[in-house]
Motif scaffolding. Sequence first.
Motif, PDB file in Angstrom:
ATOM      1  N   ALA A   1       0.834  -1.204   0.000  1.00  0.00           N
ATOM      2  CA  ALA A   1       0.000   0.000   0.000  1.00  0.00           C
ATOM      3  C   ALA A   1       0.869   1.254   0.000  1.00  0.00           C
ATOM      4  CB  ALA A   1      -0.922   0.008   1.216  1.00  0.00           C
ATOM      5  N   GLY A   2       0.538   2.197  -0.884  1.00  0.00           N
ATOM      6  CA  GLY A   2       1.242   3.464  -0.969  1.00  0.00           C
ATOM      7  C   GLY A   2       2.530   3.435  -1.766  1.00  0.00           C
ATOM      8  N   ASP A   3       2.953   2.260  -2.217  1.00  0.00           N
ATOM      9  CA  ASP A   3       4.193   2.134  -2.992  1.00  0.00           C
ATOM     10  C   ASP A   3       3.963   2.445  -4.461  1.00  0.00           C
ATOM     11  OD1 ASP A   3       5.358   1.236  -0.655  1.00  0.00           O
ATOM     12  OD2 ASP A   3       5.762  -0.797  -1.381  1.00  0.00           O
ATOM     13  N   LEU A   4       5.064   2.610  -5.184  1.00  0.00           N
ATOM     14  CA  LEU A   4       5.042   2.612  -6.636  1.00  0.00           C
ATOM     15  C   LEU A   4       5.309   1.179  -7.079  1.00  0.00           C
ATOM     16  CD1 LEU A   4       7.222   5.753  -7.402  1.00  0.00           C
ATOM     17  CD2 LEU A   4       4.734   5.566  -7.576  1.00  0.00           C
ATOM     18  N   ALA A   5       4.518   0.666  -8.002  1.00  0.00           N
ATOM     19  CA  ALA A   5       4.708  -0.679  -8.543  1.00  0.00           C
ATOM     20  C   ALA A   5       5.136  -0.539  -9.996  1.00  0.00           C
ATOM     21  CB  ALA A   5       3.423  -1.488  -8.436  1.00  0.00           C
ATOM     22  N   ALA A   6       6.290  -1.079 -10.328  1.00  0.00           N
ATOM     23  CA  ALA A   6       6.835  -0.986 -11.689  1.00  0.00           C
ATOM     24  C   ALA A   6       6.994  -2.386 -12.271  1.00  0.00           C
ATOM     25  CB  ALA A   6       8.175  -0.272 -11.673  1.00  0.00           C
ATOM     26  N   TRP A   7       6.460  -2.599 -13.466  1.00  0.00           N
ATOM     27  CA  TRP A   7       6.585  -3.876 -14.166  1.00  0.00           C
ATOM     28  C   TRP A   7       7.863  -3.837 -14.993  1.00  0.00           C
ATOM     29  CZ3 TRP A   7       4.548  -8.496 -13.760  1.00  0.00           C
ATOM     30  CH2 TRP A   7       4.672  -9.396 -14.809  1.00  0.00           C
ATOM     31  N   LEU A   8       8.870  -4.601 -14.573  1.00  0.00           N
ATOM     32  CA  LEU A   8      10.162  -4.637 -15.251  1.00  0.00           C
ATOM     33  C   LEU A   8      10.639  -6.073 -15.365  1.00  0.00           C
ATOM     34  CD1 LEU A   8      11.840  -1.767 -13.231  1.00  0.00           C
ATOM     35  CD2 LEU A   8      11.004  -1.603 -15.575  1.00  0.00           C
ATOM     36  N   ASP A   9      11.008  -6.478 -16.559  1.00  0.00           N
ATOM     37  CA  ASP A   9      11.568  -7.811 -16.793  1.00  0.00           C
ATOM     38  C   ASP A   9      10.654  -8.933 -16.304  1.00  0.00           C
ATOM     39  OD1 ASP A   9      13.854  -6.611 -17.884  1.00  0.00           O
ATOM     40  OD2 ASP A   9      14.783  -6.437 -15.906  1.00  0.00           O
ATOM     41  N   GLY A  10       9.336  -8.751 -16.478  1.00  0.00           N
ATOM     42  CA  GLY A  10       8.393  -9.811 -16.172  1.00  0.00           C
ATOM     43  C   GLY A  10       8.008  -9.966 -14.718  1.00  0.00           C
TER      44      GLY A  10
ATOM     45  N   TRP B   1       6.955  -7.561 -10.825  1.00  0.00           N
ATOM     46  CA  TRP B   1       6.693  -6.271 -10.193  1.00  0.00           C
ATOM     47  C   TRP B   1       7.830  -5.913  -9.251  1.00  0.00           C
ATOM     48  CZ3 TRP B   1       3.274  -3.219 -12.218  1.00  0.00           C
ATOM     49  CH2 TRP B   1       2.188  -3.741 -12.896  1.00  0.00           C
ATOM     50  N   HIS B   2       8.270  -4.662  -9.320  1.00  0.00           N
ATOM     51  CA  HIS B   2       9.268  -4.105  -8.424  1.00  0.00           C
ATOM     52  C   HIS B   2       8.595  -2.956  -7.684  1.00  0.00           C
ATOM     53  CE1 HIS B   2      12.713  -6.235 -10.200  1.00  0.00           C
ATOM     54  NE2 HIS B   2      11.942  -6.203 -11.288  1.00  0.00           N
ATOM     55  N   PHE B   3       8.872  -2.821  -6.397  1.00  0.00           N
ATOM     56  CA  PHE B   3       8.188  -1.833  -5.572  1.00  0.00           C
ATOM     57  C   PHE B   3       9.171  -0.830  -4.998  1.00  0.00           C
ATOM     58  CE2 PHE B   3       5.799  -5.756  -5.572  1.00  0.00           C
ATOM     59  CZ  PHE B   3       4.536  -5.324  -5.927  1.00  0.00           C
ATOM     60  N   VAL B   4       8.755   0.434  -4.988  1.00  0.00           N
ATOM     61  CA  VAL B   4       9.533   1.509  -4.391  1.00  0.00           C
ATOM     62  C   VAL B   4       8.598   2.263  -3.458  1.00  0.00           C
ATOM     63  CG1 VAL B   4      10.801   3.645  -4.804  1.00  0.00           C
ATOM     64  CG2 VAL B   4      11.051   1.741  -6.391  1.00  0.00           C
ATOM     65  N   ALA B   5       9.000   2.381  -2.199  1.00  0.00           N
ATOM     66  CA  ALA B   5       8.212   3.132  -1.212  1.00  0.00           C
ATOM     67  C   ALA B   5       8.637   4.592  -1.259  1.00  0.00           C
ATOM     68  CB  ALA B   5       8.408   2.557   0.185  1.00  0.00           C
ATOM     69  N   PRO B   6       7.692   5.514  -1.493  1.00  0.00           N
ATOM     70  CA  PRO B   6       8.044   6.936  -1.480  1.00  0.00           C
ATOM     71  C   PRO B   6       8.550   7.345  -0.102  1.00  0.00           C
ATOM     72  CG  PRO B   6       5.863   6.610  -2.424  1.00  0.00           C
ATOM     73  CD  PRO B   6       6.286   5.309  -1.827  1.00  0.00           C
ATOM     74  N   GLN B   7       9.513   8.238  -0.086  1.00  0.00           N
ATOM     75  CA  GLN B   7      10.040   8.724   1.182  1.00  0.00           C
ATOM     76  C   GLN B   7       9.091   9.766   1.757  1.00  0.00           C
ATOM     77  OE1 GLN B   7      13.895  10.489   0.902  1.00  0.00           O
ATOM     78  NE2 GLN B   7      14.136  10.630   3.100  1.00  0.00           N
ATOM     79  N   GLU B   8       8.843   9.660   3.043  1.00  0.00           N
ATOM     80  CA  GLU B   8       7.983  10.639   3.709  1.00  0.00           C
ATOM     81  C   GLU B   8       8.774  11.915   3.963  1.00  0.00           C
ATOM     82  OE1 GLU B   8       5.079   9.659   6.250  1.00  0.00           O
ATOM     83  OE2 GLU B   8       4.792   7.653   5.473  1.00  0.00           O
TER      84      GLU B   8
END
Length: 90
Positions: free
Chosen positions: A71-80, A82-89
């Motif tokens: 929840a609240g992350d960025l989900a990026a579809w790369l190389d088949g 999902w990769h997730f990046v949590a935004p910094q507060e």
Amino acid sequence: MSDTSPILALPFIMPSQAQKHVTHNEALRRLDIVVQLSVAAFDAATPPTDPDDGEIHALGTAPVAAWAGHAGDLAAWLDGTWHFVAPQEC
């Protein structure tokens, strides 16, 4: 010294580390997700069935399936996958 950078949490290469290319590639992947960010959907809850490589979604408060627990992350579809990046507060 921390193992990651303070803002983007990019992994640092340690002096005695084996397979330095793995750490370097992970840092490049994170940069590829956040630099020149282009979001396909905001408050997303369900992963698309056929995402394009590089497609990024800003997840909402209750994502499901492959996005569950991000929840609240960025989900990026790369190389088949999902990769997730949590935004910094701020």
